[in-house]
Design an enzyme around this catalytic site. Structure first.
Site, PDB file in Angstrom:
ATOM      1  N   ASP A 224      -6.976  14.296  -8.980  1.00 47.16           N
ATOM      2  CA  ASP A 224      -8.327  14.778  -9.284  1.00 47.16           C
ATOM      3  C   ASP A 224      -8.331  15.977 -10.229  1.00 47.16           C
ATOM      4  O   ASP A 224      -9.204  16.098 -11.085  1.00 47.16           O
ATOM      5  CB  ASP A 224      -9.026  15.121  -7.973  1.00 47.16           C
ATOM      6  CG  ASP A 224      -9.282  13.853  -7.169  1.00 47.16           C
ATOM      7  OD1 ASP A 224      -8.956  13.809  -5.976  1.00 47.16           O
ATOM      8  OD2 ASP A 224      -9.787  12.879  -7.757  1.00 47.16           O
TER       9      ASP A 224
ATOM     10  N   GLU B 223     -18.160  21.142  -8.388  1.00 45.75           N
ATOM     11  CA  GLU B 223     -18.959  22.272  -7.882  1.00 45.75           C
ATOM     12  C   GLU B 223     -18.696  23.551  -8.684  1.00 45.75           C
ATOM     13  O   GLU B 223     -17.704  23.656  -9.395  1.00 45.75           O
ATOM     14  CB  GLU B 223     -18.614  22.573  -6.426  1.00 45.75           C
ATOM     15  CG  GLU B 223     -17.327  23.351  -6.164  1.00 45.75           C
ATOM     16  CD  GLU B 223     -16.092  22.544  -6.338  1.00 45.75           C
ATOM     17  OE1 GLU B 223     -15.995  21.496  -5.678  1.00 45.75           O
ATOM     18  OE2 GLU B 223     -15.215  22.943  -7.142  1.00 45.75           O
TER      19      GLU B 223
ATOM     20  N   ASP C 235     -18.592  34.885   2.464  1.00 44.76           N
ATOM     21  CA  ASP C 235     -17.421  35.002   1.575  1.00 44.76           C
ATOM     22  C   ASP C 235     -17.744  34.435   0.206  1.00 44.76           C
ATOM     23  O   ASP C 235     -17.209  34.849  -0.814  1.00 44.76           O
ATOM     24  CB  ASP C 235     -16.230  34.197   2.133  1.00 44.76           C
ATOM     25  CG  ASP C 235     -15.717  34.774   3.435  1.00 44.76           C
ATOM     26  OD1 ASP C 235     -14.592  34.445   3.812  1.00 44.76           O
ATOM     27  OD2 ASP C 235     -16.465  35.546   4.064  1.00 44.76           O
TER      28      ASP C 235
ATOM     29  N   THR D 152     -17.590  15.334  -1.563  1.00 45.80           N
ATOM     30  CA  THR D 152     -16.404  14.851  -0.833  1.00 45.80           C
ATOM     31  C   THR D 152     -15.202  15.770  -1.050  1.00 45.80           C
ATOM     32  O   THR D 152     -14.092  15.441  -0.636  1.00 45.80           O
ATOM     33  CB  THR D 152     -16.038  13.431  -1.339  1.00 45.80           C
ATOM     34  OG1 THR D 152     -16.051  13.421  -2.780  1.00 45.80           O
ATOM     35  CG2 THR D 152     -17.023  12.404  -0.815  1.00 45.80           C
TER      36      THR D 152
ATOM     37  N   GLN E 119     -10.905  24.677 -11.911  1.00 43.53           N
ATOM     38  CA  GLN E 119     -10.145  24.679 -13.174  1.00 43.53           C
ATOM     39  C   GLN E 119     -10.394  25.902 -14.026  1.00 43.53           C
ATOM     40  O   GLN E 119      -9.542  26.289 -14.809  1.00 43.53           O
ATOM     41  CB  GLN E 119     -10.502  23.433 -14.002  1.00 43.53           C
ATOM     42  CG  GLN E 119     -10.411  22.112 -13.247  1.00 43.53           C
ATOM     43  CD  GLN E 119      -9.056  21.865 -12.603  1.00 43.53           C
ATOM     44  OE1 GLN E 119      -7.995  22.091 -13.214  1.00 43.53           O
ATOM     45  NE2 GLN E 119      -9.065  21.410 -11.365  1.00 43.53           N
TER      46      GLN E 119
END
Ligand SMILES: NC(=O)c1ccc[n+]([C@@H]2O[C@H](COP(=O)([O-])OP(=O)(O)OC[C@H]3O[C@@H](n4cnc5c(N)ncnc54)[C@H](O)[C@@H]3O)[C@@H](O)[C@H]2O)c1
Ligand SMILES: Nc1ncnc2c1ncn2[C@@H]1O[C@H](COP(=O)(O)OP(=O)(O)OP(=O)(O)O)[C@@H](O)[C@H]1O
Length: 270
Positions: free
Chosen positions: A63, A132, A161, A172, A230
């Site tokens: 992924d 996200e 947090d 997911t 990323q």
């Protein structure tokens, strides 16, 4: 049809498989080249993904490699993920099915779109995410104070947090681990999931993508924004982040794999 091939570059077998894919596509009269990073890893040269004019991007990896590839693309190009990762939830093809599928690809394929989110701080674009956007404290074990404003109304205020603003695709991933619901990827919406909220009543919210969504950071503590795991951006203290649906969705080659079957197969026994 022209293809660009992206492989994870930390795995020699994945790079060797990339070579066999390039050969298979060439035999099927489909020109195929390696992207810049993959080419460098095998001692060749290749185009940056931001400049590719390919009609399809074939990704060999998990992924993270798929997410990074989509972030690097300039204009949208359909992505076909071949799983060479630990989970590879976004990779719809297993290696055993890849070469037969690719030989048929040249006869055409359909595309599935997945919404992405775009973020801006004080009107300045920060980037986009397919999974996200994570807003998190820079200093471990410190809490940030959040206000969530929906259509101009303060919907919730809490300390935590961090806060995930996830797409249905990302439901997911981190959002799932943080207690959020699995969201059907055909739904167009923002999934808000707080990380360790210091409030009994704080709950995940799934809101329509048509809403005006703003996240206010109201504590003089430093925070970071992380896009799809990323890309990391310093937010400093007390930011106002605007989130909207990106006008440019991600595109995947539709291999007709059922989403709920994939959830059952790939996420029940991690
Ligand atoms: N506690 C957690 O679950 C956690 C923590 C950090 C990051 N993440 C996720 O990892 C993503 C980045 O992936 P990576 O491989 O570079 O990080 P990584 O190597 O840390 O792996 C994160 C795991 O999340 C899985 N994953 C990623 N996207 C997914 C999706 N849409 N649906 C189901 N599983 C998914 C990956 O397969 C991987 O096993 C981030 O976007 C975030 O969603 C999850
Ligand atoms: N072009 C690249 N530049 C930097 N790092 C890369 C590149 N390609 C792959 N990697 C690294 O290779 C590893 C592969 O990541 P990837 O997410 O694809 O697989 P995984 O984590 O094993 O599987 P999954 O994410 O599905 O659980 C990661 O450590 C990633 O950072």
């Amino acid at each position: 049809m022209k293809a660009v091939i992206v492989s994870r570059i930390d795995n020699a077998e994945a790079l060797a498989f990339a070579r066999s894919i390039r050969a298979t596509l060439s035999e099927a009269s489909c020109p195929a080249e390696f992207d810049h990073d993959t080419a460098i890893a095998v001692g060749e040269s290749g185009p940056r993904l931001a400049e590719t004019d390919a009609d399809i991007v074939i990704v060999i990896g998990g992924d993270g490699t798929i997410l990074r590839t989509i972030q690097q693309l300039g204009s949208p190009v359909p992505v076909l993920g071949i799983n060479w990762g630990e989970v590879g939830f976004l990779a719809d093809l297993e290696t055993a099915d890849a070469l037969p599928f690719l030989r048929n690809l040249v006869h055409g394929f359909t595309v599935e779109e997945r919404m992405r989110i775009s973020l801006a701080k004080d009107g300045v674009p920060l980037g986009t995410a397919l999974n996200e956007a994570l807003i998190v404290t820079t200093r471990p074990a410190k809490m940030l104070r959040f206000s969530i404003i929906i259509d101009g109304v303060v919907a919730e205020q809490f300390r935590a947090d961090g806060l995930l603003v996830s797409t249905p695709t990302g439901s997911t991933a981190y959002a799932m681990s943080a207690g959020g619901p699995i969201v059907d990827p055909r739904i167009q919406g923002f999934l808000l999931v707080p990380l360790a909220p210091y409030m009994l009543s704080s709950r995940p919210h799934l809101i329509s993508e048509g809403r005006r969504l703003e996240i206010r950071l109201e504590s003089a503590k430093p925070a970071k924004l992380v896009l799809d795991g990323q890309q990391t951006i310093d937010l400093g203290t007390s930011s106002q982040i605007h989130i909207q649906r990106s006008p440019v969705p991600a595109q995947f080659v539709d291999v007709k794999r059922n989403f709920f079957e994939k959830v059952d197969k790939k996420l029940r026994n991690l």
